[in-house]
Design an enzyme around this catalytic site. Structure first.
Site, PDB file in Angstrom:
ATOM      1  CB  SER A  95     -10.328   4.161  -0.310  1.00  0.00           C
ATOM      2  OG  SER A  95      -9.142   4.255   0.355  1.00  0.00           O
ATOM      3  CE  LYS A  96     -12.854   8.994   5.621  1.00  0.00           C
ATOM      4  NZ  LYS A  96     -11.999  10.061   5.690  1.00  0.00           N
TER       5      LYS A  96
END
Ligand code: NAD
Length: 406
Positions: A95-96
């Site tokens: 994720s980011k």
């Protein structure tokens, strides 16, 4: 990112359905982040949190505050995390997230209110079993502490496992600060062994003297290398006999840059790449080694501490010149590995000794390095292409095992 994924799919012959699935992130959440500024008016920032893939475990990825951030960049960075955690064989997806803002224009109070409101807005996606943020560009332990406090307050539970890179006082891990640099050192040593080069006495150049480059210069020197040149935003210094890391660090603490250090000669920051040496470590910016730098690079080996320091155009040039590149998704994964240990400790409610963190970090990095090296050998490709191929194979195996709902 997609080109790398497509290339890895070709190399591995992965199921085309799985390849197609991984070309799109699982979810992208875009949020408005209204913040009461110190002068009384309300400013509305835009933020994102992207889950690329969560098949192998909860999503893991940093949060960055940057004026140029957009949804596409966050999605690409999230996908990169899927493959980085898979290469290190950590039980995480990718994720980011981040907020488009100029953090150095914000007061501490504004930054805290922005962090807390952003956390509230993305909170449906967060949690120790769902998605665990960490520091990234322009965020740090202080921001992670606000994030953890906001989530814990919202849910009414103490939730140290919901974020990593926290201060030690609220469940951070020992050994987090130097973990990325340690991982870079371990990769460099392993590559020297494979290339049959002696580590002790060999020469290194390092671009960047920040959170990664600073500790790395110490580690390389204590391991017996001569760090002959270091650059940062202010300039560069050179000494054929090797720079003294303690004296250099004192100098930087005083004046804020390596430039002007009396224990070496002043050189142009760009000239460090020309120096004949065994190891070059870009630990500053993306795109630092472009095709021009690649053509004149004096090193035998590049270990990428920074994210994306080598441009796609430079890769074939380095290949042609027989310069080995240990890619970022392998070389700088010491940080996310320490984050994994922090998450495990937070969930256990039991803090590990520093030696345990260090020995487990060594094991994860060594295994990841050997797996990528073996894959490159088997496929006859660069370590970068091999790392993506290995990561994709691991993610694809998990997707096949879980099957498709419904
Ligand atoms: P930092 O901000 O602490 O340090 C960056 C360093 O780069 C500074 O010394 C700065 O002066 C230097 N620099 C900036 N512009 C430069 C230029 N034009 N020429 C030469 N030097 C320049 O950042 P950091 O945390 O050390 O991160 C460095 C890189 O490593 C980034 O790409 C980051 O994404 C990556 N990375 C960091 C971690 C981590 O644990 N901090 C983990 C994985 C990857």
């Amino acid at each position: 990112m997609l080109e790398r994924l497509d290339d890895a799919a070709k190399l591995t012959g992965v199921d085309p359905d799985i390849h197609r699935l991984l070309r799109t992130p699982e979810r992208i959440l875009e949020v408005a982040v209204p913040v009461r500024m110190d002068d009384g008016r309300v400013e509305v920032f835009t933020g994102w949190r992207v889950h690329h893939d969560t098949t192998r475990g909860p999503a893991k990825g940093g949060i960055r505050f940057h004026p140029d951030l957009d949804a596409r960049e966050v999605a690409a960075l999230a996908a990169n995390m899927t493959f980085k955690t898979a290469v290190a064989n950590l039980p995480f997806g990718g994720s980011k997230g981040g907020v488009r803002c100029e953090p150095d224009q914000l007061s501490s109070g504004e930054l805290e209110r922005l962090t807390r409101r952003y956390t509230l807005e993305i909170s449906p996606l967060l949690g120790p079993e769902r998605d665990i943020p960490a520091p990234d560009v322009n965020t740090d332990g202080r921001v992670m502490a606000w994030l953890m406090d906001t989530l814990s307050t919202l849910r009414g539970d103490f939730m140290p496992g919901s974020v990593t890179g926290k201060p030690l006082s609220i469940g951070g891990t020992r050994g987090h600060a130097g973990a990325t640099a340690t991982g870079v050192l371990l990769c460099a040593r392993a590559a020297f062994v494979e290339l049959d080069l002696p580590f002790v006495g060999s020469r290194a150049v390092v671009q960047g003297f920040g959170k990664v480059g600073g500790p790395l210069v110490f580690l390389l020197s204590s391991a017996g290398m001569r760090v002959v040149a270091v650059s940062d935003i202010g300039g560069a210094v050179y000494s054929a006999g090797g720079l003294d890391p303690s004296a250099l660090s004192d100098h930087v603490a005083q004046v804020g840059t390596v430039a002007g250090f009396e224990g070496g000669d002043r050189i142009d920051a760009d000239d460090i790449w020309d120096l004949e040496c065994e190891l070059a470590v870009p630990a500053a910016l993306d795109g630092a080694i472009d095709d021009h730098v690649a053509q004149r690079l004096g090193a035998r080996l590049v270990v990428e501490a920074a994210n994306g320091p080598t441009t796609p155009e430079a890769d074939p040039v380095l290949d042609r010149r027989d310069i080995v590149v240990v890619p970022d998704i392998l070389a700088n994964s010491g940080g996310v590995t320490a984050s994994y240990f922090e998450w495990a400790q937070s969930r256990q409610g039991y803090a590990w000794e520093e030696e345990l963190v260090a020995s487990r970090l060594r094991k994860v990095m060594d295994e990841a390095f050997m797996a990528v090296w073996a894959k490159a050998d088997a496929l006859g490709v660069s370590l970068r292409r091999a790392a993506f191929a290995l990561g994709l194979e691991r993610v694809a195996e998990a997707i096949a095992a879980r099957g498709l709902f419904p």
